[in-house]
Design an enzyme around this catalytic site. Sequence first.
Site, PDB file in Angstrom:
ATOM      1  N   HIS A  57      -8.449  -1.389   4.397  1.00  0.00           N
ATOM      2  CA  HIS A  57      -7.785  -0.086   4.413  1.00  0.00           C
ATOM      3  C   HIS A  57      -8.394   0.806   3.325  1.00  0.00           C
ATOM      4  CE1 HIS A  57      -4.812   3.079   4.208  1.00  0.00           C
ATOM      5  NE2 HIS A  57      -4.514   2.733   5.454  1.00  0.00           N
ATOM      6  N   ASP A  62       0.777   4.275   4.917  1.00  0.00           N
ATOM      7  CA  ASP A  62      -0.122   4.598   6.022  1.00  0.00           C
ATOM      8  C   ASP A  62      -0.269   3.409   6.983  1.00  0.00           C
ATOM      9  OD1 ASP A  62      -2.046   6.492   7.222  1.00  0.00           O
ATOM     10  OD2 ASP A  62      -3.452   4.857   6.805  1.00  0.00           O
TER      11      ASP A  62
END
Length: 412
Positions: A218, A371
Amino acid sequence: MVITIRCTTGASTLSKMGVSPITSVFSPRSANPLSLNIRSLSAVAQQKLQNEARPRTGILMLNMGGPKTTDKVGEYLHRIMTDRDMMQLPMQSRLGPWIARRRTPEVQKKYAEIGGGSPILKWTNLQGELLCKQLDRVSPETAPHKHYVAFRYVDPLTEEALQQIEEDGVEHTVIFSQYPQYSCATTGSSFNAIYNYYKTREIPKNMKLSVIDRWPTHPLLAKTFAEKIKAELKEFPADVRDNVHILFSAHSLPLKAVNRGDPYPSEVAATVHMVMQELNYCNPYHLVWQSKVGPLEWLGPFTDAALKGYVKQGKKHFILVPIAFVNEHIETLHEMDIEYCDELAKELGIDKIRRAAAPNDHPLFIDALTDIVTTHLRSKQAYNPKFLTRCPHCVNDNCGLSKTWFQRVCRI
Ligand code: FES
């Protein structure tokens, strides 16, 4: 006797209904003071109030956990040593408890030296609270969100967290591994524990279940580590800064597990490369492994041996980065800080060595968690297809049964 209290649960709804949220009157014999207020409302209003209090989305945060106090070390080690998903020992039901008992005093001493216990629960709760606050803001359609800590080897155990979720009447539970990189010994063991829990009972009919099993690349995770490294680089004199050797250190695992096909080493390496890309490959770096225990062969090079090797090659400045840990615990606070950065560094005559902090509550890291969850909720993908695959040489039947079960029950 009558007591006046401040009632906060459902306060805004009560207010909108013209009922003062500030005070409720109840007798000490009443089990639930809020219920007196609820009874004075219409059926529709009662339902609305109950819905507001109930978390719609539960975030089940999986991790290993650590003993909060030294007197919990024994049961923590016992659970690890008897977990066949974590390790496979001959005659494990007898040998495991014996090893745990033997190692307890030595491990207790280490916890005493870092302040008496593991801070992992404190950090996980803080991360969960900050995450859910952000989720409520950015994903109102799935709010309210509530986090549940699900540790594998200490309280709150995974089974307790699942019970709490059921009691709270959560509509959608997102099982969110807090290990960024997937290993069958850690993440896999937690998922198998969830499968074992539901082997003997039904999932609540109205509850959806979905899975976030890994997130090694990520971008905001990489950015968080990069920021931590930049902060440490500033602590070195300008004339040596470019030559500081960055050692990314992750918990090792037995070579037997690596050769079975455990995805962990390649996923840790993927995180390292993302971080170095974020740093524009500013410094020399290497991935090393720590925390080997027992006589078996484990994945190397080991962090302490790598430091010795680099010192022999003339290097004198280092930063250690705990690349597979999202919060501080014994491996960072004792093994890295005390054993490597203090004791070993003195022994080797290292000029300067620093340790980058784990992501903990760094705002970028909380943004990363947010997120990951919002992307998952909007993806309509209940699990990553990779999650269903087993290691090519997996010999643990539990892995197969567990993955088949998750495939059957998960939906989003
Ligand atoms: Fe990896 Fe079973 S050991 S899936």
